[in-house]
Design an enzyme around this catalytic site. Structure first.
Site, short mmCIF file in Angstrom:
data_model
loop_
_atom_site.label_atom_id
_atom_site.label_comp_id
_atom_site.label_asym_id
_atom_site.label_seq_id
_atom_site.Cartn_x
_atom_site.Cartn_y
_atom_site.Cartn_z
N ASP A 69 12.81 8.56 -8.14
CA ASP A 69 13.67 7.07 -7.37
C ASP A 69 14.43 6.96 -6.77
O ASP A 69 14.71 8.04 -6.33
CB ASP A 69 14.38 6.59 -9.46
CG ASP A 69 14.04 4.84 -9.83
OD1 ASP A 69 15.12 4.52 -8.73
OD2 ASP A 69 13.59 3.94 -10.33
N THR A 128 -3.65 14.25 -4.32
CA THR A 128 -5.06 15.24 -3.38
C THR A 128 -6.10 13.79 -4.36
O THR A 128 -6.66 14.35 -3.49
CB THR A 128 -5.22 16.38 -5.17
OG1 THR A 128 -4.69 16.16 -6.37
CG2 THR A 128 -4.91 17.83 -4.41
#
Ligand code: C5P
Length: 241
Positions: A69, A128
């Site tokens: 953020d 991943t």
């Protein structure tokens, strides 16, 4: 807690279960696994109570919130996490240098205010789960492994102490970034274990030899018929690797 296993401080249980089950399981394996990983689902449902419940069992808590953020918001959240006394906290490296610095500062200040040691902030580089196409479609240039290394360098430059990476990435991160970063690897599967959705999983010995400091393991322990035996085997493999 009797420290029965020398590998204990290198193993984290990914407690991706309802809280009561996760706590029961951690109690079973705690002699082999020093860390309990509290992820988004447990934290969304139970908040700081989930962290406190594992701490009461003697666990070091790995709070896997993957914060991403604006710097001020991340600093405030990291400070709250530090105040809970967690040991590890994750953020997304893609949040940029200012956000990463803010996370480290927040975590340190929040912890100090409550008399806890500062948590280690760990940066996630490229998830991943993302394919090469996903990586380029979000605007990252190069192959996923190049993008991951670029983000890892950025995180280290920003003062982040550790990185979350696959066992294969650990090899190249260690080679390229040297001995300092604390490398934490999920995607661990003992030889012969079911892989589930971990298509790029490696064995515990591979991860250790590749330079991983902490191995995060979920299903191979909690889906095992005998979780204690599974944890003991993991610990033995880490000790001998
Ligand atoms: O059950 P398993 O051993 O695959 O659990 C691995 C844990 O690590 C899960 O909590 C998963 O969310 C987390 N993880 C992962 N791969 C990443 C990052 C985190 O599997 N790249």
């Amino acid at each position: 807690m009797t420290d029965t296993s020398p590998a204990r401080s290198r193993l984290a249980l990914a407690a991706d279960l309802p809280l009561d089950e996760g706590l029961r399981l951690y109690q079973q394996v705690a002699s082999h696994m020093a860390y309990a990983k509290v992820g988004l689902s447990l934290f969304v449902e139970h908040g700081p109570a989930a962290v406190a419940a594992f701490q009461r069992l003697g666990a070091q808590v790995f709070l896997d919130l993957k914060l991403h953020d604006i710097p001020n918001t991340v600093e405030l959240a990291a400070a709250r996490a530090g105040a809970l006394g967690v040991s590890l906290l994750t953020v997304h490296a893609a949040g940029g240098e200012a956000m990463l610095r803010a996370a480290v500062r927040g975590a340190r200040e929040g912890a100090h205010a409550k008399g806890h040691p500062a948590p280690r902030v760990l940066a996630v580089t490229v998830l991943t789960s993302m394919s090469a196409e996903d990586v380029s479609s979000v605007g990252l240039s190069g192959a996923p492994e190049e993008a991951a290394l670029r983000l890892a360098r950025l995180a280290v430059r920003a003062g982040v102490e550790g990185l979350v990476c696959s066992p294969r990435e650990a090899e190249s991160f260690r080679r390229e970034l040297g001995p300092a970063p604390f490398l934490c690897t999920p995607g661990i599967r003992p030889a012969g274990a079911a892989r589930g959705d971990q298509t790029r999983a490696e064995t515990p010995s591979f991860a250790v030899r590749a330079g991983a400091d902490l191995l995060v393991v979920g299903r191979p322990v909690y889906a095992a018929e005998d979780p204690l035996a599974a944890a003991r085997e993991l610990a033995d493999e880490v000790s001998t690797a």
